[in-house]
Every structure is written in structure tokens, then in C-alpha cells.
Design an enzyme around this catalytic site. Structure first.
Site, PDB file in Angstrom:
ATOM      1  N   SER A  42       0.791  -1.216   0.000  1.00 34.90           N
ATOM      2  CA  SER A  42       0.000   0.000   0.000  1.00 34.90           C
ATOM      3  C   SER A  42       0.831   1.278   0.000  1.00 34.90           C
ATOM      4  O   SER A  42       1.655   1.492  -0.879  1.00 34.90           O
ATOM      5  CB  SER A  42      -0.952  -0.051   1.191  1.00 34.90           C
ATOM      6  OG  SER A  42      -1.821   1.027   1.147  1.00 34.90           O
ATOM      7  N   HIS A  43       0.656   2.081   1.042  1.00 36.56           N
ATOM      8  CA  HIS A  43       1.307   3.388   1.127  1.00 36.56           C
ATOM      9  C   HIS A  43       2.711   3.290   1.707  1.00 36.56           C
ATOM     10  O   HIS A  43       3.388   4.302   1.845  1.00 36.56           O
ATOM     11  CB  HIS A  43       0.457   4.292   2.014  1.00 36.56           C
ATOM     12  CG  HIS A  43       0.163   3.639   3.334  1.00 36.56           C
ATOM     13  ND1 HIS A  43      -0.706   2.575   3.429  1.00 36.56           N
ATOM     14  CD2 HIS A  43       0.648   3.847   4.574  1.00 36.56           C
ATOM     15  CE1 HIS A  43      -0.750   2.168   4.686  1.00 36.56           C
ATOM     16  NE2 HIS A  43       0.066   2.922   5.402  1.00 36.56           N
ATOM     17  N   ASP A  88      -2.330   6.506  -3.540  1.00 34.94           N
ATOM     18  CA  ASP A  88      -1.183   5.889  -2.866  1.00 34.94           C
ATOM     19  C   ASP A  88      -0.535   4.782  -3.705  1.00 34.94           C
ATOM     20  O   ASP A  88      -0.848   4.611  -4.880  1.00 34.94           O
ATOM     21  CB  ASP A  88      -1.610   5.327  -1.509  1.00 34.94           C
ATOM     22  CG  ASP A  88      -2.509   4.118  -1.660  1.00 34.94           C
ATOM     23  OD1 ASP A  88      -3.217   4.031  -2.674  1.00 34.94           O
ATOM     24  OD2 ASP A  88      -2.496   3.250  -0.766  1.00 34.94           O
ATOM     25  N   ASP A 110      -0.843   1.548  -4.041  1.00 35.41           N
ATOM     26  CA  ASP A 110      -1.657   0.576  -4.775  1.00 35.41           C
ATOM     27  C   ASP A 110      -2.981   1.149  -5.272  1.00 35.41           C
ATOM     28  O   ASP A 110      -3.835   0.401  -5.753  1.00 35.41           O
ATOM     29  CB  ASP A 110      -1.897  -0.676  -3.932  1.00 35.41           C
ATOM     30  CG  ASP A 110      -2.679  -0.380  -2.665  1.00 35.41           C
ATOM     31  OD1 ASP A 110      -2.581   0.750  -2.146  1.00 35.41           O
ATOM     32  OD2 ASP A 110      -3.386  -1.280  -2.173  1.00 35.41           O
ATOM     33  N   ASP A 120      -5.601   2.652  -3.767  1.00 37.35           N
ATOM     34  CA  ASP A 120      -6.904   2.609  -3.091  1.00 37.35           C
ATOM     35  C   ASP A 120      -7.155   3.817  -2.198  1.00 37.35           C
ATOM     36  O   ASP A 120      -8.285   4.067  -1.795  1.00 37.35           O
ATOM     37  CB  ASP A 120      -7.124   1.287  -2.338  1.00 37.35           C
ATOM     38  CG  ASP A 120      -6.044   0.987  -1.323  1.00 37.35           C
ATOM     39  OD1 ASP A 120      -5.128   1.818  -1.171  1.00 37.35           O
ATOM     40  OD2 ASP A 120      -6.099  -0.094  -0.708  1.00 37.35           O
ATOM     41  N   ARG A 121      -6.104   4.574  -1.878  1.00 35.60           N
ATOM     42  CA  ARG A 121      -6.316   5.758  -1.034  1.00 35.60           C
ATOM     43  C   ARG A 121      -6.442   7.016  -1.880  1.00 35.60           C
ATOM     44  O   ARG A 121      -6.003   7.029  -3.034  1.00 35.60           O
ATOM     45  CB  ARG A 121      -5.131   5.942  -0.088  1.00 35.60           C
ATOM     46  CG  ARG A 121      -4.972   4.807   0.878  1.00 35.60           C
ATOM     47  CD  ARG A 121      -3.862   5.092   1.863  1.00 35.60           C
ATOM     48  NE  ARG A 121      -3.854   4.056   2.881  1.00 35.60           N
ATOM     49  CZ  ARG A 121      -3.414   4.207   4.112  1.00 35.60           C
ATOM     50  NH1 ARG A 121      -2.911   5.368   4.493  1.00 35.60           N
ATOM     51  NH2 ARG A 121      -3.452   3.215   4.969  1.00 35.60           N
ATOM     52  N   LYS A 138     -11.469   0.031  -1.131  1.00 30.42           N
ATOM     53  CA  LYS A 138     -11.547   1.482  -1.264  1.00 30.42           C
ATOM     54  C   LYS A 138     -10.902   1.847  -2.599  1.00 30.42           C
ATOM     55  O   LYS A 138     -10.141   1.063  -3.150  1.00 30.42           O
ATOM     56  CB  LYS A 138     -10.884   2.183  -0.094  1.00 30.42           C
ATOM     57  CG  LYS A 138      -9.440   1.827   0.180  1.00 30.42           C
ATOM     58  CD  LYS A 138      -9.002   2.513   1.461  1.00 30.42           C
ATOM     59  CE  LYS A 138      -7.554   2.226   1.805  1.00 30.42           C
ATOM     60  NZ  LYS A 138      -7.396   0.982   2.558  1.00 30.42           N
TER      61      LYS A 138
HETATM   62  C1  G16 Z   1      -5.302  -0.558   5.333  1.00 25.88           C
HETATM   63  C2  G16 Z   1      -6.717  -0.952   5.606  1.00 25.88           C
HETATM   64  C3  G16 Z   1      -7.492   0.230   6.075  1.00 25.88           C
HETATM   65  C4  G16 Z   1      -6.833   0.881   7.267  1.00 25.88           C
HETATM   66  C5  G16 Z   1      -5.396   1.202   6.940  1.00 25.88           C
HETATM   67  C6  G16 Z   1      -4.611   1.677   8.139  1.00 25.88           C
HETATM   68  O1  G16 Z   1      -5.236   0.334   4.273  1.00 25.88           O
HETATM   69  O2  G16 Z   1      -7.344  -1.482   4.468  1.00 25.88           O
HETATM   70  O3  G16 Z   1      -8.763  -0.208   6.414  1.00 25.88           O
HETATM   71  O4  G16 Z   1      -7.511   2.033   7.624  1.00 25.88           O
HETATM   72  O5  G16 Z   1      -4.743   0.052   6.472  1.00 25.88           O
HETATM   73  O6  G16 Z   1      -4.565   0.653   9.061  1.00 25.88           O
HETATM   74  P1  G16 Z   1      -3.674   0.754  10.354  1.00 25.88           P
HETATM   75  O7  G16 Z   1      -4.191   1.935  11.114  1.00 25.88           O
HETATM   76  O8  G16 Z   1      -3.916  -0.552  11.041  1.00 25.88           O
HETATM   77  O9  G16 Z   1      -2.243   0.967   9.934  1.00 25.88           O
HETATM   78  P2  G16 Z   1      -4.116   0.200   3.160  1.00 25.88           P
HETATM   79  O10 G16 Z   1      -4.347   1.367   2.254  1.00 25.88           O
HETATM   80  O11 G16 Z   1      -2.816   0.238   3.905  1.00 25.88           O
HETATM   81  O12 G16 Z   1      -4.366  -1.127   2.538  1.00 25.88           O
END
Ligand code: G16
Length: 544
Positions: free
Chosen positions: A113-114, A278, A280, A282-283, A377
Site C-alpha cells: 500500500s502506502h 497511494d 496501490d 486505493d487511497r 476502497k
Molecule cells: C489498510 C486498511 C485500512 C486501514 C489502513 C490503516 O489500508 O485497508 O482499512 O484504515 O490500512 O490501518 P492501520 O491503522 O492498522 O495501519 P491500506 O491502504 O494500507 O491497505
């Protein structure tokens, strides 16, 4: 085609977190590490044998190597067909779209992800179920359980497969189709939004936009959709070529990491609208001219205005937000008479609500918004929603948001992150907060009377599954809130997140700086959790 059975031993750290298994690249490069986890997916997701799998990732370092391994293992495990994005690329929302569109038996998405990418940075893998969404806890628990007892894996012998040419290849009994990663997703966006109206906005000459792909996966998607199908001027998409290390940046669309974009919204030549996505895809982050829209507000504004958007004009069934997300959407839902659900952090918790049609829109403070069009998302979807709204309303981002506050009140919101702190210290801090919970209601801190204090637990209204210990909530009589939780996506030590929210109904007090409004609440949070004493940190690593 020869299939090798390789003897292996379990690793003890393969429990998926908030969104799949995320580790340093070096960990994934440990012999058998990736293979064990993938075999655990095939062993537990039995429909994949003889079934169809979607496969792709965000292009980060190790993406191509992992795709080759997974393709050979898919063949070794009897998967009939694998749909792979060209170059091994698929954004997370596009993977979800393909799983649903082609009714496959699931998908494997490679992404952290990010989190940053590169040989010394992060990698990740997750399984999405046939509804297109991240595997629910029952599935991730089964995969994890399997990793603890695994003794062998199956892998076909093969030369590397050319991922860059569209078309079909066979690997043993498995058909591998290399597909355009963008087309089906872009078609879906055209069905949801009024592309003609947005095109007219771009053609008006009165509107300028920049989209920062942060050298990550949305580059090709945004270029095709914004500059190709919507006619935005060339150069609207910046940092649009995906790179394995995201150009050395941190592909997290927030005010800190997307500062290049933020600068374009200020000064004499500021653009009217700016957005970023971000690693991937989704953000999303939404900006107006010199104006930041919090993700929590973005969700609330979408709920309030969904009737103006083509794909949602028939009405929405309800909304959900993750627990730490501000309660702005609740206020809209309340006024519109819509059901509103509060779920634990993790997109996977929205899946059942979406499948059961209890909700149409959902979102999170962590820069995520989405709808029932897929089960992830969706960064670009959010950007197109806003573009469509701007085209309909013919108002600035700032005007839309401040009018919204006047109508529904403003939920000031901020998040403090303390990254890479000692895990034992972090757990002790949370335990000590838990110990205090029973005595907090009725007390007053810095003049703020506490109404409730609990450790959030969620019972899924569809399948009755219970998720406990999802974060500490402290709610005050005036609607303000402080939430404490440990991140489930970090790869180093622990990350403590402190979420702060203050409600203001009076329009004459809605234009203060978030920092000034939060001073008292920040003080309460620091003292209550004894952050400095327990973590040694005098200030957070990031404030968003
Ligand atoms: C993932 C989850 C999200 C979550 C985020 C942050 O997003 O899919 O639901 O809000 O992580 O999670 P944490 O607070 O546990 O670090 P992504 O974009 O990283 O796949």
C-alpha cells in the site's frame, strides 16, 4: 510440465495484519517465505483448484519476481486460469473490479500500500475473496493457521513468463492471460460518473487540476481516464510513471508526503482541484485551492451529495465508517434518515455490509473512500466523484465543504502517529489505558466531562462474527472524541495512532485552525496515555 514438491518448514510470523501480510522485502526474499504463504492460500481456498485467479500488484520492488513464483505455484496447484495485469501491474481497486467482473474465485494482490518500496523497504501480499474484497478474518485466520503447519509446497518448473505482452500463454494445464490492467476499470468508472459533464468542466478553460500518482500504480489509470477519456490537458497527471521504489518517495497521499502537490494548490497560479493516490491506488487525498478536505469530511460530503452523481442518483441504502473516522458522516446519515454503521479499522469489515446491501458508501479516516461498485476502497473513484460534484455544483471545493459544515456542523479532526516505537512499550501503554477505562466515565479532564470510555468491539450484523479490542474510545459530553489504537500495517516495531475529533455546530466558530481547536484534547490524550513517559517520544512522527 514437471511439478516439484518442495519440503519446507513453517515461519512463525505470517499472521496477516489490517490488510494482508506486510514485511520487509528482505523477509519475503528468505527462501520459502513467499512460497509458504502462497501455498497456505491454495491449501485453504480450495475453489482455486480448477478455478480462476486474478493476479497483480502495485509494481513495487519484488513485484515481478513474486508474480513469477505465484504463476508457477498456481500451475503447481491446479489453477485453471490466471488473469494477470500486463507488467504484473494491477491497482488494488482494479483487481477487485476484475474479480467481480470476471466472477473469478478470488485474487492475489501484491502490495504494501502506502509503505515505501525498494530493496530495503516493504512488500506485501493479500488474498481477496470472490466478492472482490479483502479476505475476512475467518479466511485470514485459516490461512495463518495453515502457515503454522505447512510442510511442503507445489511449484511448476518453468522459464520466466513474459508479462509484458497481452495475450494467452499456457503453463502446464494452466492458462495465463496477460490483460490490459486499465480497460475494465476505466469502463466501470464511465458507468458511474457523468464523463460528458466532467469533460465540459475541463473544456471550460476555467478549471485546472493536478493528480499526483506519486510514481505508483495509479499513473497509467489516471492518465487514461483523466487525460485520455476526459480530455484533461496533458500534464494533469504528475509523477505518473510507476517506479519500483516510488522515486524514493513515500507513496502516502497526505499533506506531509504529497507536499509537491500541496504546493501546486497555493499561490497566484494555484490549481482549482488537486488529488493524489497511494502505492496501490486505493487511497485518495482531495485538495481545493489552498484547501484540504479531511477524508472523514469527504465521506460525509459524498453521502450528502450522492443524489447528484449518476451512479448513485437512485438513492443510497446506508453508510459505514471505521471507528476512528470522524462522526461527520453520522450527522448526515441522521438528517437523511439513513442507517450508519461503525466498523473496526480495515476495509474487510465493509464487505458483508456491502454484499447485504445495507450500505452503498463507506470510508475511513486513513484516506479511503469507496462504494458498492467494488469491494476495496478506491482512490480514483473518489477523485472522479469529486470531479463530478464540482462539475454539477460549479462551486469551489472550499465552498462545498464550508457550506456542508454550516448545514451539518464541523467535525474538526486530526491524527497523531508515533511510528516505530518499541512493541512492548506500545502494548503496555494500551494495557494501562484499558485498566483505566472503568473509572473514566463521569470524570472531567481539562474541563471536558467524559461520557463513555471503552475498548471497541464489533458484532458483524450480517454473520454475527465478533471482533474485540479494536481500539480505545474516550467520548466527551460535547461530541468530542479521542481514540487510541495500534496500527496493523506497520513493519517496524509498533505504531501508536491517536485520533482526535472536536465537534463545532456554530458556523461562526467553524473557520478556526484545527491545531488551535485541538490544544486541550491533545493535552488530555498525551496525559491519559502517558505517551512521553511510556514511549520516550516528545512529539509524533507524523500529524495528519
Ligand atoms: C489498510 C486498511 C485500512 C486501514 C489502513 C490503516 O489500508 O485497508 O482499512 O484504515 O490500512 O490501518 P492501520 O491503522 O492498522 O495501519 P491500506 O491502504 O494500507 O491497505
Amino acid at each position: 510440465m514437471n511439478i516439484d514438491t518442495i519440503i519446507t518448514q513453517p515461519f512463525d510470523d505470517q499472521r496477516p495484519g489490517t490488510s494482508g501480510l506486510r514485511k520487509k522485502v528482505k523477509v519475503f526474499q528468505t527462501p520459502h517465505y513467499l512460497e509458504n504463504f502462497v501455498q497456505a492460500i491454495f491449501d485453504t481456498q480450495v475453489d482455486l483448484k480448477g478455478g480462476t485467479l486474478v493476479l497483480g500488484g502495485d509494481g513495487r520492488y519484488y513485484n515481478r519476481e513474486a508474480i513469477q513464483v505465484i504463476l508457477r505455484m498456481a500451475s503447481g496447484n491446479g489453477v485453471k486460469k490466471v488473469l494477470v495485469g500486463r507488467g504484473g501491474l494491477l491497482s488494488t481497486p482494479a483487481a477487485s473490479c476484475l474479480i467481480r467482473h470476471y466472477k473469478t474465485d478470488g485474487g492475489i494482490i501484491l502490495s504494501a500500500s502506502h509503505n515505501p518500496g525498494g530493496p530495503d523497504e516493504d512488500f506485501g501480499i493479500k488474498f481477496n475473496t470472490p466478492n472482490g474484497g479483502p479476505a475476512p478474518e475467518s479466511v485470514t485466520d485459516a490461512i495463518f493457521q495453515r502457515t503454522t503447519e505447512i510442510a511442503e509446497y507445489q511449484i511448476a518448473q518453468s522459464k520466466p513468463i513474459d508479462l509484458d505482452i497481452l495475450g494467452s500463454i499456457t503453463l502446464g494445464e494452466t492458462q495465463i492471460e496477460i490483460i490490459d490492467p486499465v480497460k475494465d476499470y476505466a469502463d466501470l468508472m464511465m458507468a458511474l460518473f457523468d464523463f460528458n459533464r466532467i469533460r465540459m468542466l475541463f473544456e471550460s478553460g476555467m478549471f485546472s487540476m493536478r493528480f499526483d500518482a506519486m510514481h505508483a500504480i495509479t499513473g497509467p489509470y489516471a492518465t487514461e481516464i483523466l487525460e485520455g477519456r476526459l480530455g484533461a490537458e496533458p500534464g494533469t497527471v504528475i509523477n505518473g510513471t510507476p517506479k519500483t521504489d516510488f522515486g524514493g518517495g513515500h507513496p502516502d497521499p497526505n499533506l506531509v508526503h504529497a507536499h509537491q502537490l500541496v504546493a501546486l494548490t497555493k499561490g497566484a497560479h494555484a490549481v482549482n482541484f488537486a488529488a493524489a493516490s497511494d502505492g496501490d491506488g486505493d487511497r485518495n487525498m482531495i485538495l481545493g485551492c489552498n484547501f484540504f478536505v479531511t477524508p472523514s469530511d469527504s465521506l460525509a460530503i459524498m453521502v450528502a451529495n450522492a443524489h447528484l452523481i449518476k451512479g448513485y442518483s437512485g438513492g443510497i441504502s446506508g453508510v459505514a465508517r471505521s471507528m476512528p473516522t470522524s462522526q461527520a458522516a453520522d450527522r448526515v446519515a441522521d438528517k437523511l434518515g439513513l442507517p450508519c454503521y461503525e466498523t473496526p479499522t480495515g476495509w474487510k469489515f465493509f464487505g458483508n455490509l456491502l454484499d447485504a446491501r445495507k450500505i452503498t458508501l463507506c470510508g475511513e479516516e486513513s484516506f479511503g473512500t469507496g462504494s458498492d461498485h467494488i469491494r476495496e476502497k478506491d482512490g480514483l473513484w473518489a477523485v472522479l466523484f469529486w470531479l463530478n460534484l464540482l462539475a454539477v455544483k460549479q462551486q469551489s471545493v472550499e465552498k462545498i465543504v464550508t457550506d456542508h459544515w454550516k448545514a451539518f456542523g464541523r467535525n474538526y479532526y486530526t491524527r497523531y502517529d508515533y511510528e516505530a516505537i518499541d512493541k512492548t512499550d506500545a502494548e503496555a501503554l494500551m494495557a494501562s489505558l484499558r485498566d483505566k477505562l472503568a473509572t473514566l466515565p463521569g470524570q472531567s479532564l481539562n474541563g471536558y466531562p467524559i461520557e463513555y470510555a471503552d475498548d471497541f468491539a464489533y458484532t458483524d450484523p450480517v454473520d454475527g462474527s465478533v471482533s474485540e479490542r479494536q481500539g480505545i474510545r474516550v467520548g466527551f459530553a460535547d461530541g468530542s472524541r479521542i481514540v487510541f489504537r495500534l496500527s496493523g500495517t506497520g513493519t517496524e516495531g509498533a505504531t501508536l495512532r491517536v485520533y482526535l475529533e472536536a465537534y463545532e455546530e456554530d458556523p461562526s466558530k467553524q473557520l478556526q485552525s484545527t491545531e488551535s481547536v485541538m490544544t486541550a484534547l491533545v493535552d488530555i490524550a498525551l496525559n491519559l496515555a502517558e505517551i512521553e513517559k511510556r514511549t520516550g517520544r516528545t512529539k509524533p512522527s507524523v500529524i495528519t
